[in-house]
Design a protein around this motif. Structure first.
Motif, PDB file in Angstrom:
ATOM      1  N   SER A 186       8.659   4.058   7.624  1.00  0.00           N
ATOM      2  CA  SER A 186       9.782   4.542   6.812  1.00  0.00           C
ATOM      3  C   SER A 186      10.116   6.018   7.027  1.00  0.00           C
ATOM      4  O   SER A 186      10.980   6.547   6.329  1.00  0.00           O
ATOM      5  CB  SER A 186       9.470   4.295   5.335  1.00  0.00           C
ATOM      6  N   TYR A 221      15.457   4.519  12.707  1.00  0.00           N
ATOM      7  CA  TYR A 221      15.064   3.910  11.425  1.00  0.00           C
ATOM      8  C   TYR A 221      16.289   3.297  10.736  1.00  0.00           C
ATOM      9  O   TYR A 221      16.279   2.130  10.322  1.00  0.00           O
ATOM     10  CB  TYR A 221      14.423   4.976  10.526  1.00  0.00           C
ATOM     11  N   LEU A 242       9.068  -4.765   1.482  1.00  0.00           N
ATOM     12  CA  LEU A 242       9.118  -3.300   1.520  1.00  0.00           C
ATOM     13  C   LEU A 242       8.503  -2.704   2.780  1.00  0.00           C
ATOM     14  O   LEU A 242       8.658  -1.507   3.036  1.00  0.00           O
ATOM     15  CB  LEU A 242       8.364  -2.714   0.309  1.00  0.00           C
ATOM     16  N   ASP A 274       0.557  -8.588   9.073  1.00  0.00           N
ATOM     17  CA  ASP A 274       1.440  -7.580   9.660  1.00  0.00           C
ATOM     18  C   ASP A 274       2.807  -8.233   9.780  1.00  0.00           C
ATOM     19  O   ASP A 274       2.898  -9.409  10.162  1.00  0.00           O
ATOM     20  CB  ASP A 274       0.911  -7.193  11.048  1.00  0.00           C
ATOM     21  N   VAL A 275       3.859  -7.485   9.457  1.00  0.00           N
ATOM     22  CA  VAL A 275       5.189  -8.102   9.504  1.00  0.00           C
ATOM     23  C   VAL A 275       5.630  -8.448  10.929  1.00  0.00           C
ATOM     24  O   VAL A 275       6.607  -9.163  11.116  1.00  0.00           O
ATOM     25  CB  VAL A 275       6.278  -7.260   8.796  1.00  0.00           C
ATOM     26  N   ARG A 282      -2.012  -4.205   6.096  1.00  0.00           N
ATOM     27  CA  ARG A 282      -2.337  -4.279   7.530  1.00  0.00           C
ATOM     28  C   ARG A 282      -3.674  -3.620   7.790  1.00  0.00           C
ATOM     29  O   ARG A 282      -4.128  -2.754   7.036  1.00  0.00           O
ATOM     30  CB  ARG A 282      -1.229  -3.677   8.376  1.00  0.00           C
ATOM     31  N   LYS A 299      17.361  -0.589   9.814  1.00  0.00           N
ATOM     32  CA  LYS A 299      17.680  -1.073   8.459  1.00  0.00           C
ATOM     33  C   LYS A 299      19.047  -1.786   8.440  1.00  0.00           C
ATOM     34  O   LYS A 299      19.208  -2.797   7.764  1.00  0.00           O
ATOM     35  CB  LYS A 299      17.688   0.091   7.455  1.00  0.00           C
ATOM     36  N   THR A 355       0.819  -1.221   0.000  1.00  0.00           N
ATOM     37  CA  THR A 355       0.000   0.000   0.000  1.00  0.00           C
ATOM     38  C   THR A 355       0.853   1.271   0.000  1.00  0.00           C
ATOM     39  O   THR A 355       0.323   2.379  -0.066  1.00  0.00           O
ATOM     40  CB  THR A 355      -0.927   0.044   1.238  1.00  0.00           C
ATOM     41  N   GLY A 356       2.179   1.115   0.081  1.00  0.00           N
ATOM     42  CA  GLY A 356       3.061   2.278   0.118  1.00  0.00           C
ATOM     43  C   GLY A 356       3.407   2.772  -1.284  1.00  0.00           C
ATOM     44  O   GLY A 356       2.941   2.227  -2.289  1.00  0.00           O
ATOM     45  N   GLN A 357       4.227   3.833  -1.330  1.00  0.00           N
ATOM     46  CA  GLN A 357       4.635   4.396  -2.633  1.00  0.00           C
ATOM     47  C   GLN A 357       5.245   3.324  -3.528  1.00  0.00           C
ATOM     48  O   GLN A 357       4.785   3.068  -4.652  1.00  0.00           O
ATOM     49  CB  GLN A 357       5.649   5.518  -2.428  1.00  0.00           C
ATOM     50  N   ASP A 358       6.308   2.670  -3.048  1.00  0.00           N
ATOM     51  CA  ASP A 358       7.043   1.720  -3.898  1.00  0.00           C
ATOM     52  C   ASP A 358       6.216   0.475  -4.190  1.00  0.00           C
ATOM     53  O   ASP A 358       6.248  -0.054  -5.304  1.00  0.00           O
ATOM     54  CB  ASP A 358       8.342   1.278  -3.207  1.00  0.00           C
ATOM     55  N   HIS A 360      13.797   8.198  -3.353  1.00  0.00           N
ATOM     56  CA  HIS A 360      13.070   8.232  -4.621  1.00  0.00           C
ATOM     57  C   HIS A 360      11.638   8.684  -4.345  1.00  0.00           C
ATOM     58  O   HIS A 360      11.017   8.281  -3.366  1.00  0.00           O
ATOM     59  CB  HIS A 360      13.126   6.894  -5.352  1.00  0.00           C
TER      60      HIS A 360
HETATM   61  P1  NAP Z   1       6.007   3.890   2.512  1.00  0.00           P
HETATM   62  O1  NAP Z   1       5.266   4.645   1.444  1.00  0.00           O
HETATM   63  O2  NAP Z   1       6.120   4.480   3.872  1.00  0.00           O
HETATM   64  O3  NAP Z   1       5.304   2.442   2.626  1.00  0.00           O
HETATM   65  C1  NAP Z   1       5.574   1.583   3.696  1.00  0.00           C
HETATM   66  C2  NAP Z   1       4.653   0.384   3.594  1.00  0.00           C
HETATM   67  O4  NAP Z   1       4.890  -0.491   4.707  1.00  0.00           O
HETATM   68  C3  NAP Z   1       3.156   0.731   3.643  1.00  0.00           C
HETATM   69  O5  NAP Z   1       2.465  -0.136   2.792  1.00  0.00           O
HETATM   70  C4  NAP Z   1       2.798   0.443   5.096  1.00  0.00           C
HETATM   71  O6  NAP Z   1       1.431   0.181   5.314  1.00  0.00           O
HETATM   72  C5  NAP Z   1       3.630  -0.817   5.307  1.00  0.00           C
HETATM   73  N1  NAP Z   1       3.810  -1.182   6.708  1.00  0.00           N
HETATM   74  C6  NAP Z   1       4.286  -0.418   7.716  1.00  0.00           C
HETATM   75  N2  NAP Z   1       4.324  -1.129   8.862  1.00  0.00           N
HETATM   76  C7  NAP Z   1       3.856  -2.363   8.567  1.00  0.00           C
HETATM   77  C8  NAP Z   1       3.638  -3.547   9.318  1.00  0.00           C
HETATM   78  N3  NAP Z   1       3.922  -3.594  10.623  1.00  0.00           N
HETATM   79  N4  NAP Z   1       3.152  -4.645   8.690  1.00  0.00           N
HETATM   80  C9  NAP Z   1       2.849  -4.604   7.366  1.00  0.00           C
HETATM   81  N5  NAP Z   1       3.030  -3.513   6.604  1.00  0.00           N
HETATM   82  C10 NAP Z   1       3.527  -2.395   7.192  1.00  0.00           C
HETATM   83  O7  NAP Z   1       7.480   3.552   2.032  1.00  0.00           O
HETATM   84  P2  NAP Z   1       8.098   3.533   0.547  1.00  0.00           P
HETATM   85  O8  NAP Z   1       8.618   4.900   0.245  1.00  0.00           O
HETATM   86  O9  NAP Z   1       7.163   2.881  -0.369  1.00  0.00           O
HETATM   87  O10 NAP Z   1       9.388   2.611   0.791  1.00  0.00           O
HETATM   88  C11 NAP Z   1       9.308   1.204   0.646  1.00  0.00           C
HETATM   89  C12 NAP Z   1      10.464   0.571   1.431  1.00  0.00           C
HETATM   90  O11 NAP Z   1      11.702   1.062   0.922  1.00  0.00           O
HETATM   91  C13 NAP Z   1      10.469   0.863   2.918  1.00  0.00           C
HETATM   92  O12 NAP Z   1      11.005  -0.250   3.577  1.00  0.00           O
HETATM   93  C14 NAP Z   1      11.439   2.041   3.036  1.00  0.00           C
HETATM   94  O13 NAP Z   1      12.010   2.043   4.324  1.00  0.00           O
HETATM   95  C15 NAP Z   1      12.445   1.681   1.976  1.00  0.00           C
HETATM   96  N6  NAP Z   1      13.133   2.800   1.331  1.00  0.00           N
HETATM   97  C16 NAP Z   1      12.439   3.829   0.800  1.00  0.00           C
HETATM   98  C17 NAP Z   1      13.132   4.829   0.139  1.00  0.00           C
HETATM   99  C18 NAP Z   1      12.405   5.995  -0.501  1.00  0.00           C
HETATM  100  O14 NAP Z   1      13.066   6.986  -0.827  1.00  0.00           O
HETATM  101  N7  NAP Z   1      11.115   5.894  -0.746  1.00  0.00           N
HETATM  102  C19 NAP Z   1      14.523   4.777   0.016  1.00  0.00           C
HETATM  103  C20 NAP Z   1      15.183   3.686   0.575  1.00  0.00           C
HETATM  104  C21 NAP Z   1      14.490   2.696   1.211  1.00  0.00           C
HETATM  105  P3  NAP Z   1       0.375   1.418   5.499  1.00  0.00           P
HETATM  106  O15 NAP Z   1       0.091   1.914   4.100  1.00  0.00           O
HETATM  107  O16 NAP Z   1      -0.792   0.747   6.138  1.00  0.00           O
HETATM  108  O17 NAP Z   1       1.045   2.429   6.358  1.00  0.00           O
END
Ligand code: NAP
Ligand code: F7E
Length: 357
Positions: free
Chosen positions: A88, A152, A84, A62-63, A34, A156, A11-14, A182
């Motif tokens: 974050s 955070y 993912l 849930d993870v 979740r 990681k 459900t997140g961006q990526d 990104h």
């Molecule tokens: P994001 O938009 O914050 O999405 C995080 C996702 O994780 C959401 O779907 C969230 O669910 C889910 N989540 C959080 N806690 C959870 C749990 N306990 N059980 C199950 N799901 C859970 O992050 P993103 O930008 O897409 O990034 C994806 C991954 O890449 C993350 O691990 C982030 O740390 C890593 N990352 C991101 C970037 C970046 O620039 N975007 C760069 C490097 C690494 P909800 O929608 O319900 O909150």
């Protein structure tokens, strides 16, 4: 038979861009969502509506709930798992460090244990982050030491090391992407790029007066999220698992990002004052558009990130397709469109409401 992919954090961006990417490659895609008291599938609703359940579906889990992970992994038997899920937001990780560490580090361990205990042969992608480099000076590549600067980032690093341990100890196939920032129109509204592009749209439409930011001098290597999910997939198409930095090789300060956004939106932004009293002012009207507020500073900061993605370029044939100015344009255009639609919707709603009371 098409391949099956399981995405945590769908459900997140990526997660949403990756799901689209894999569906276009004819994968069957399953996600873990979740439970929330309000709708949290906004980024994937278009996929839920467009695809049959054998092509795209999601399961509640849930993870940090081992049982739910084991049940879902057992049921799907994925060929590829893209892990993912995470809390974050770096600033938020100082406010809820234990929860953050639990989702980022323990959540990864729980997933690895589920795969190990089921004896499943699949490929796993782990979402590492440039935040792991922390205070290591730029440019950063796969050999740069990790010096994390937040709960955070420490989570990681721990998760990354657990991936190494499970790869060596149990021969589980795990690739680690060390992705630099990104962004996209789907970026969460409290990350700095989206906060700025959304604000400029709202200021232009008269909905918001000004924008409050924290550290304007931090530097980031900002790329476009759809380009980066391709790199995740490429990592899992390799014969051997490995670690890869994914980045544009260009760095900008938060101040430069804001300047580019306001310039593109037609403002002439000039800076006045310094430190907490610094302001970005509209040169034509003298009105402050940006102010600095102490509440957006972090107890510790990763000051400067600039990635060297030579290994990904050479081994995966991956290159970023979208440059900095193009990213700014994509994000501002999307927020202008969204805010205009919301404003129109509000007007329509108000009119309907008025005629019914
Ligand atoms: P994001 O938009 O914050 O999405 C995080 C996702 O994780 C959401 O779907 C969230 O669910 C889910 N989540 C959080 N806690 C959870 C749990 N306990 N059980 C199950 N799901 C859970 O992050 P993103 O930008 O897409 O990034 C994806 C991954 O890449 C993350 O691990 C982030 O740390 C890593 N990352 C991101 C970037 C970046 O620039 N975007 C760069 C490097 C690494 P909800 O929608 O319900 O909150
Ligand atoms: O901050 C500064 C802030 O929150 C970027 C996550 O995806 O990328 C992201 O982490 C910079 C920082 O992203 C505000 O201090 C100034 O220096 O957009 P951000 P992040 O912390 O770099 C990495 C790679 C991840 O892995 C993370 O999951 O901008 N900044 N003023 C501000 N930041 C925010 N959020 N809000 C401000 O008002």
């Amino acid at each position: 038979m098409s391949k099956k992919a399981l995405i945590t954090g769908i459900t997140g961006q990526d997660g949403s861009y990756l799901a689209e990417f894999l569906l276009n490659k004819n994968y069957s895609v399953f996600g873990i969502v979740r439970r929330s008291s309000s709708f949290n599938t906004g980024r994937i609703d278009h996929l839920i509506e467009s695809y049959p359940l054998d092509k795209f579906d999601f399961y509640r889990g849930d993870v940090n709930d081992a049982n739910s992970l084991i049940e879902i992994v057992k049921r799907i038997e994925p060929d590829e798992i893209y892990h993912l899920a995470a809390q974050s937001h770096v600033k938020v990780s100082f406010e809820i460090p234990v929860f953050t560490f639990d989702t980022v580090a323990t959540g990864t361990l729980t997933l690895l244990e589920a795969v190990r205990s089921l004896g499943l042969r699949c490929k796993i992608y782990f979402a590492g982050s440039s935040e792991m480099f922390g205070s290591s000076p730029p440019p950063q590549n796969e050999d740069t030491p990790f010096k994390p600067r937040s709960p955070y980032a420490a989570g990681k690093v721990a998760a990354y090391q657990l991936c190494d341990i499970y790869r060596e100890a149990y021969a589980i196939w795990i690739a680690c992407g060390i992705l630099f920032n990104h962004e996209s129109p789907r970026r969460g509204e409290t990350f700095v790029t989206r906060k700025i592009t959304r604000a400029v749209a709202r200021i232009q439409l008269g909905i918001q007066d000004r924008l409050y930011l924290g550290n304007l001098n931090a530097r980031r290597d900002w790329g476009y999220a759809p380009d980066y999910v391709e790199a995740m997939w490429l990592m899992l198409q390799q014969h051997e698992p490995d670690h890869y930095v994914v980045a544009t090789g260009e760095t900008h300060s938060v101040r430069e990002f804001a300047e580019a956004v306001f310039r593109y939106a037609g403002f002439d932004l000039v800076w006045e004052g310094e430190g907490l009293t610094e302001k970005g002012v509209d040169a034509r009207t003298g009105k402050p558009l940006i102010e600095v507020h102490s509440s957006y500073f972090r107890p510790l900061e990763t000051e400067s990130l600039l990635g060297n993605a030579a290994k990904a370029r050479k081994r995966l044939g991956w290159e970023p397709k979208t440059g900095f100015e193009e990213l700014v344009k994509i994000m501002v255009d999307a927020d202008m469109k969204r805010e205009r639609m919301l404003l129109e919707g509000t007007k329509v709603f108000d009119e309907v409401w008025r005629t019914h009371i």
